[in-house]
Design a protein around this motif. Structure first.
Motif, PDB file in Angstrom:
ATOM      1  N   TYR A  97      45.472  46.012  24.765  1.00 28.79           N
ATOM      2  CA  TYR A  97      45.884  44.941  25.665  1.00 28.79           C
ATOM      3  C   TYR A  97      46.701  45.549  26.799  1.00 28.79           C
ATOM      4  N   ILE A  98      46.385  45.146  28.040  1.00 28.47           N
ATOM      5  CA  ILE A  98      47.000  45.734  29.223  1.00 28.47           C
ATOM      6  C   ILE A  98      47.456  44.610  30.141  1.00 28.47           C
ATOM      7  N   GLY A  99      48.720  44.701  30.615  1.00 30.06           N
ATOM      8  CA  GLY A  99      49.243  43.736  31.572  1.00 30.06           C
ATOM      9  C   GLY A  99      49.873  44.437  32.751  1.00 30.06           C
ATOM     10  N   VAL A 100      49.521  44.027  33.954  1.00 32.34           N
ATOM     11  CA  VAL A 100      50.051  44.628  35.177  1.00 32.34           C
ATOM     12  C   VAL A 100      50.651  43.506  36.020  1.00 32.34           C
ATOM     13  N   PHE A 101      51.978  43.513  36.157  1.00 30.15           N
ATOM     14  CA  PHE A 101      52.694  42.471  36.883  1.00 30.15           C
ATOM     15  C   PHE A 101      53.184  43.037  38.220  1.00 30.15           C
ATOM     16  N   SER A 102      52.753  42.441  39.318  1.00 26.01           N
ATOM     17  CA  SER A 102      53.218  42.842  40.657  1.00 26.01           C
ATOM     18  C   SER A 102      53.079  44.347  40.867  1.00 26.01           C
ATOM     19  N   ALA A 103      51.923  44.854  40.577  1.00 29.48           N
ATOM     20  CA  ALA A 103      51.610  46.271  40.777  1.00 29.48           C
ATOM     21  C   ALA A 103      50.100  46.385  40.937  1.00 29.48           C
ATOM     22  N   GLY A 104      49.654  47.563  41.310  1.00 28.24           N
ATOM     23  CA  GLY A 104      48.222  47.751  41.482  1.00 28.24           C
ATOM     24  C   GLY A 104      47.897  49.141  41.960  1.00 28.24           C
ATOM     25  N   VAL A 105      46.834  49.232  42.709  1.00 21.07           N
ATOM     26  CA  VAL A 105      46.350  50.515  43.219  1.00 21.07           C
ATOM     27  C   VAL A 105      46.128  50.361  44.717  1.00 21.07           C
ATOM     28  N   SER A 106      46.962  50.996  45.514  1.00 19.65           N
ATOM     29  CA  SER A 106      46.782  50.931  46.963  1.00 19.65           C
ATOM     30  C   SER A 106      45.567  51.746  47.371  1.00 19.65           C
ATOM     31  N   GLU A 107      45.083  51.514  48.565  1.00 24.05           N
ATOM     32  CA  GLU A 107      43.941  52.277  49.057  1.00 24.05           C
ATOM     33  C   GLU A 107      44.260  53.764  49.110  1.00 24.05           C
ATOM     34  N   ARG A 108      45.518  54.090  49.378  1.00 22.33           N
ATOM     35  CA  ARG A 108      45.909  55.500  49.488  1.00 22.33           C
ATOM     36  C   ARG A 108      45.767  56.234  48.168  1.00 22.33           C
ATOM     37  N   ILE A 109      46.125  55.580  47.062  1.00 20.11           N
ATOM     38  CA  ILE A 109      46.094  56.273  45.772  1.00 20.11           C
ATOM     39  C   ILE A 109      44.837  55.951  44.969  1.00 20.11           C
ATOM     40  N   ALA A 110      43.954  55.122  45.531  1.00 21.18           N
ATOM     41  CA  ALA A 110      42.746  54.748  44.792  1.00 21.18           C
ATOM     42  C   ALA A 110      41.917  55.948  44.352  1.00 21.18           C
ATOM     43  N   PRO A 111      41.703  56.966  45.206  1.00 22.24           N
ATOM     44  CA  PRO A 111      40.908  58.110  44.742  1.00 22.24           C
ATOM     45  C   PRO A 111      41.522  58.805  43.532  1.00 22.24           C
ATOM     46  N   ASP A 112      42.849  58.936  43.507  1.00 25.50           N
ATOM     47  CA  ASP A 112      43.506  59.568  42.359  1.00 25.50           C
ATOM     48  C   ASP A 112      43.344  58.706  41.119  1.00 25.50           C
ATOM     49  N   PHE A 113      43.524  57.388  41.257  1.00 23.71           N
ATOM     50  CA  PHE A 113      43.360  56.487  40.126  1.00 23.71           C
ATOM     51  C   PHE A 113      41.944  56.562  39.568  1.00 23.71           C
ATOM     52  N   GLU A 114      40.958  56.534  40.443  1.00 26.26           N
ATOM     53  CA  GLU A 114      39.575  56.564  39.981  1.00 26.26           C
ATOM     54  C   GLU A 114      39.220  57.901  39.356  1.00 26.26           C
ATOM     55  N   SER A 115      39.854  58.967  39.821  1.00 28.53           N
ATOM     56  CA  SER A 115      39.616  60.276  39.217  1.00 28.53           C
ATOM     57  C   SER A 115      40.250  60.366  37.835  1.00 28.53           C
ATOM     58  N   ARG A 116      41.510  59.928  37.704  1.00 26.31           N
ATOM     59  CA  ARG A 116      42.213  60.000  36.423  1.00 26.31           C
ATOM     60  C   ARG A 116      41.600  59.075  35.379  1.00 26.31           C
ATOM     61  N   CYS A 117      41.042  57.968  35.849  1.00 27.89           N
ATOM     62  CA  CYS A 117      40.533  56.942  34.930  1.00 27.89           C
ATOM     63  C   CYS A 117      39.010  56.886  34.958  1.00 27.89           C
ATOM     64  N   ALA A 118      38.368  58.026  35.195  1.00 24.09           N
ATOM     65  CA  ALA A 118      36.914  58.052  35.355  1.00 24.09           C
ATOM     66  C   ALA A 118      36.202  57.513  34.127  1.00 24.09           C
ATOM     67  N   GLU A 119      36.613  57.951  32.941  1.00 28.87           N
ATOM     68  CA  GLU A 119      35.931  57.492  31.728  1.00 28.87           C
ATOM     69  C   GLU A 119      36.128  55.993  31.530  1.00 28.87           C
ATOM     70  N   PHE A 120      37.318  55.500  31.823  1.00 27.66           N
ATOM     71  CA  PHE A 120      37.638  54.083  31.713  1.00 27.66           C
ATOM     72  C   PHE A 120      36.778  53.259  32.661  1.00 27.66           C
ATOM     73  N   LEU A 121      36.625  53.727  33.912  1.00 25.80           N
ATOM     74  CA  LEU A 121      35.938  52.957  34.931  1.00 25.80           C
ATOM     75  C   LEU A 121      34.419  53.104  34.859  1.00 25.80           C
ATOM     76  N   ASN A 122      33.957  54.289  34.520  1.00 25.48           N
ATOM     77  CA  ASN A 122      32.521  54.583  34.625  1.00 25.48           C
ATOM     78  C   ASN A 122      31.732  54.302  33.356  1.00 25.48           C
ATOM     79  N   ASN A 123      32.424  53.823  32.331  1.00 26.76           N
ATOM     80  CA  ASN A 123      31.744  53.451  31.090  1.00 26.76           C
ATOM     81  C   ASN A 123      32.171  52.030  30.725  1.00 26.76           C
ATOM     82  N   PRO A 124      31.721  51.031  31.540  1.00 22.52           N
ATOM     83  CA  PRO A 124      32.220  49.665  31.348  1.00 22.52           C
ATOM     84  C   PRO A 124      31.884  49.069  29.991  1.00 22.52           C
ATOM     85  N   ASP A 125      30.743  49.421  29.421  1.00 24.57           N
ATOM     86  CA  ASP A 125      30.409  48.863  28.106  1.00 24.57           C
ATOM     87  C   ASP A 125      31.449  49.274  27.070  1.00 24.57           C
ATOM     88  N   ARG A 126      31.816  50.564  27.081  1.00 21.53           N
ATOM     89  CA  ARG A 126      32.830  51.054  26.147  1.00 21.53           C
ATOM     90  C   ARG A 126      34.186  50.400  26.439  1.00 21.53           C
TER      91      ARG A 126
END
Length: 345
Positions: free
Chosen positions: A249-278
């Motif tokens: 379970y994950i909750g994010v309150f008043s936070a997110g991913v700015s456009e500036r850090i989006a590439p880093d987020f997507e790189s660090r969380c590649a398995e999380f993002l690129n395997n949606p079924d899992r």
């Protein structure tokens, strides 16, 4: 606090030339100016305000000060504020009601990451000491400027959980509120920049093992949740997506991913993002909340939701009224907690 929900503020400062007040119900930097009477008492009336808990501070000739006649303090790591409550039905969810109460405990653990003693605040539900049941755990993170005291003081977490449990709206759980503010004095610029990584290491390597060794908690991933506000929301995004073996379970309150850090987020969380079924199978809830007037994180929260949509990751996005304040974050906890651990039943 007047019956019509207006609030009168006083401070005795006979030698001051200017006194102003700022409260967290005020959007933007504008302050209220106080007027001085013949006795040297400065006063101003605000509101009416919606029933809730609020924080405020005076500025006396440019120097911020808490209210010296008000013992209710919102703690922080850099400065403190004063607090007051406006009673009413709208604030009943966070009020001290005549219901069974849990405990807010203070514990010390050894941080292997920092080689130091660190403090935790831990909520245990009513009846914890009288039984032998094991409980699921919510790791609840504060924002920048606060520490582990934040959620149990201005955040009202204990009363919110008490009231939810009394109304059978949430399942009994333990809530761990760690200190997410990493020490910065003497740290290099590079070390300060990696403070989120330091906290992730401390949480995974020291805090969770301490909690599981000293409290009756379930240790399966379906019995662990993590949520945080602002900086704590960023820490949640640093910890949870790469560690779905530990959190469901994950909750994010008043936070997110700015456009500036989006590439880093997507790189660090590649398995999380690129395997949606899992990811969608493992994540029971991904909840995002942000205020419409939150100029700090509204765009980043929306961008996080967009990224998740683009990758097919199920989540809930909630935009409320209000800004980047505890006024919103208490409501988010009240909405988020009832959704936790229901899939375990």
């Amino acid at each position: 606090v007047l019956p019509d929900h207006r609030v009168v503020f006083h401070i005795y400062a006979p030698k001051a030339s200017e006194v102003t007040l700022h409260g967290d119900w005020m959007i933007g930097p504008a302050n209220l100016k106080l007027e001085k009477d013949e006795q040297g008492v400065w006063s101003v009336t605000a509101g009416p305000l919606m029933p809730d808990v609020y924080s405020y501070a005076f500025s006396v000739d440019g120097v911020k000060t808490i209210d010296p006649r008000n013992a209710e303090i919102k703690p922080g790591i850099a400065s403190n504020d004063s607090m007051f409550s406006v009673p009413g039905d709208e604030a009943a969810f966070e009020a001290n009601q005549p219901v069974p109460h849990g405990d807010i405990r203070i514990a010390w653990y050894t941080s292997k990451t920092l080689d130091a003693q660190r403090e935790l605040h831990i909520y245990t539900p009513p009846g914890y000491d009288r039984g032998g049941a094991k409980y699921p755990v919510l790791y609840l993170l504060h924002g920048a400027g606060d520490d582990d005291r934040g959620w149990s003081t201005i955040g009202r977490a204990g009363f919110i959980l008490d009231n939810l449990l009394a109304a059978s709206k949430a399942l009994p759980m333990i809530v761990v509120m760690p200190n997410g503010s990493m020490p910065r004095r003497g740290m290099s610029e590079q070390a300060r920049a990696s403070a989120q990584d330091l906290f992730a290491s401390d949480l995974l390597g020291s805090i969770i093992p301490y909690v599981e060794a000293n409290y009756r908690v379930r240790t399966d991933r379906e019995s662990r949740a993590i949520a945080g506000l602002s900086m704590g929301g960023g820490q949640t995004l640093r910890v949870a997506p790469p560690n779905l073996d530990k959190f469901a379970y994950i909750g994010v309150f008043s936070a997110g991913v700015s456009e500036r850090i989006a590439p880093d987020f997507e790189s660090r969380c590649a398995e999380f993002l690129n395997n949606p079924d899992r990811t969608n199978k493992l994540v029971k809830l991904f909840w995002i909340g942000v205020g419409a007037d939150d100029t700090l994180t509204n765009a980043a929260a929306k961008n996080l939701s967009t990224i998740l949509d683009q990758h097919g990751i199920r989540h809930q996005f909630h935009q409320s009224a209000g800004a980047h304040t505890w006024i919103n974050w208490r409501h988010y906890l009240n909405q988020f907690a009832p959704l936790l651990f229901q899939a375990n039943q």
